[in-house]
Design an enzyme around this catalytic site. Structure first.
Site, short mmCIF file in Angstrom:
data_model
loop_
_atom_site.label_atom_id
_atom_site.label_comp_id
_atom_site.label_asym_id
_atom_site.label_seq_id
_atom_site.Cartn_x
_atom_site.Cartn_y
_atom_site.Cartn_z
N ASP A 283 0.85 -1.19 0.00
CA ASP A 283 0.00 0.00 0.00
C ASP A 283 0.89 1.24 0.00
O ASP A 283 1.85 1.33 0.77
CB ASP A 283 -0.90 0.01 1.24
CG ASP A 283 -1.89 1.15 1.22
OD1 ASP A 283 -2.99 0.95 0.68
OD2 ASP A 283 -1.56 2.24 1.73
N LEU A 284 0.58 2.19 -0.92
CA LEU A 284 1.37 3.41 -0.99
C LEU A 284 1.02 4.32 0.18
O LEU A 284 -0.16 4.54 0.48
CB LEU A 284 1.10 4.16 -2.30
CG LEU A 284 1.94 3.76 -3.52
CD1 LEU A 284 1.63 2.33 -3.95
CD2 LEU A 284 1.70 4.73 -4.67
N ASP B 106 -4.74 2.27 -4.27
CA ASP B 106 -3.27 2.22 -4.23
C ASP B 106 -2.79 0.91 -3.60
O ASP B 106 -1.68 0.84 -3.08
CB ASP B 106 -2.72 3.42 -3.45
CG ASP B 106 -3.23 3.45 -2.01
OD1 ASP B 106 -4.25 2.79 -1.74
OD2 ASP B 106 -2.61 4.11 -1.16
#
Length: 452
Positions: free
Chosen positions: A324-325, A367
């Site tokens: 996950d960004l 994301d």
């Protein structure tokens, strides 16, 4: 022995559209009506004294001789069909009605040219066969192989090729190329297909007819000993490919009727290719993320289930990496969604470069990405891959418009069988671990901004 045909009979037979022929016991023409000129291409004078069997196509000679003997034995034939080679080398299909005149010692026959009918029947057969092949084929490679077999029934070729154009229509690549005992010329066939794709028109090559060809193709065709024929496959979007044939020096040369038949085949094949490509595109869109072209959630779940079943049978390990960004929402808010999309595409590209061909990288949405690592020997092996991913993402990302961004990711890891025995358990563990990592990263950032 000489035979004299009475003038009134000869004048009458010359009015018929079908040819009337008389052949002696030795198999030589003694009379041919005027219609024979159009059918066989020879003048009446040229045909007198010629052996009938010498004009018959080689493949039909044995059964033609058998039929002639049967007629001389007193049997009448009314629907015998065979093929003849015209003076110009083209093939003509003939339907005969014939009987033996014992008193005159002559075979008397009426010849009807059914070439146009055979051509129409061939086109109808091709239509049905190509349509059936398109529905029965699993993919384009299978379709081309089936099409080769269909075309070979009507047009002999020692080399059969299907070349497809790229999406820009600039370059071609052979999707199917087969030689049946005689090697395909490595220079001729690509140049022939490229020329036809560019001019979007059929091209028929013969050893003695190469004027007007582009210089490279003319040079490649200089040593051509047989014939070559290529036609474009065209849809509403333009030329999508080319079908090309080449035969040997012992085969009958390709003619305009062969070109017309191959054009018909190309039209049917182009439509089938269009349908196959559309179906493939729809299947791809249903199973892949539109932005990154990575497998989507549905395809990832299918691959994970398959990998788990394999791991159980083989008693192997596998690992999941949930990625996950960090602070992705801020990127969209600060730089716009277009920059956010470019960031997601760059992350997908960099992470993909850290994986094996047997691994799967998917985008679950937003994301969030996930990596499936199959056949992992030790849990620590997944850690090595994770280190490579962090290193690959360490370099700033150029988002365009002068924006460069340093990014980071939070990753949760789950191992089979330690953290679960099915898809739901593994995903839940990796997801929980990822959120724990994200919370720890957020705490570290907030701590770094606290006054000492």
């Amino acid at each position: 022995m000489e035979y004299t045909v009475r003038a009134p009979i000869a004048n009458f037979t010359d009015l018929l559209l079908d040819a009337v022929c008389m052949v002696d016991a030795g198999g030589r023409f003694v009379y041919v009506s005027a219609a024979g000129v159009n059918i066989f291409g020879y003048t009446q004078q040229e045909m007198i004294g010629m052996r009938v069997i010498d004009l018959v196509a080689p493949a039909d000679r044995e059964r033609t001789l058998a039929a002639a003997q049967d007629i001389m034995n007193g049997h009448i034939h009314t629907d015998f069909e065979n093929r003849y080679v015209r003076k110009d080398g083209s093939i003509v299909h003939i339907m005969w009605s014939a009987r033996w005149s014992e008193a005159d010692q002559l075979r008397v026959a009426v010849a009807r040219d059914v070439t146009a009918l055979k051509q129409a029947q061939a086109m109808q057969s091709v239509l049905y066969a190509i349509s059936e092949a398109a529905h029965a084929s699993d993919d384009l490679a299978d379709l081309f192989e089936r099409s080769h077999a269909i075309v070979h029934e009507f047009l002999p070729a020692c080399c059969f090729a299907v070349a497809l154009c790229d999406t820009a229509g600039q370059d071609i690549e052979f999707a199917y190329l087969v030689d049946d005992g005689a090697p395909c010329d490595t220079a001729l066939m690509p140049l022939l297909c490229e020329t036809v794709a560019q001019c979007a028109a059929p091209l028929l090559l013969a050893p003695d007819a190469q004027d007007g060809l582009p210089a490279p193709l003319r040079a490649a065709a200089a040593t051509l000993t047989g014939g070559a024929l290529a036609v474009p496959m065209t849809t509403t979007d333009g030329v999508v490919g080319v079908i090309a044939l080449r035969n040997g020096p012992d085969d009958a040369p390709y003619r305009t009727q062969d070109r017309d038949l191959l054009v018909f085949v190309a039209d049917q094949l182009a439509a089938a290719i269009g349908r196959k490509q559309l179906h493939a595109q729809l299947r791809f869109m249903a199973l892949h993320d539109e932005l990154t072209r990575l497998p989507n959630r549905r395809l990832f779940h299918d691959r994970l289930d398959t990998a788990l079943a394999h791991a159980r049978r083989q008693q192997e390990r596998l690992s999941l990496l949930f990625i996950d960004l960090n602070r992705f929402k801020q990127v969209n808010d600060s730089f716009g969604h277009a920059c956010g999309d470019r960031l997601l595409q760059e992350v997908a590209r960099r992470v993909s470069g850290c994986l094996r061909n047997s691994d799967t990288l998917a985008r679950l949405g937003g994301d969030e990405f996930v990596v499936l690592l199959e056949d992992i020997v030790l849990a620590a092996d997944a850690g090595l891959v994770l280190d490579k991913i962090h290193l690959a993402l360490a370099a700033p990302v150029d988002l365009g418009d002068g924006h460069r961004l340093q990014i980071s990711v939070s990753v949760g890891v789950a191992h089979y069988p330690e953290h679960g025995g099915n898809r739901e358990e593994l995903i839940a563990h990796a997801d929980k671990a990822m959120y724990a990592a994200k919370a720890a990263a957020a705490l570290a950032v907030s701590g770094a901004h606290q006054p000492a």
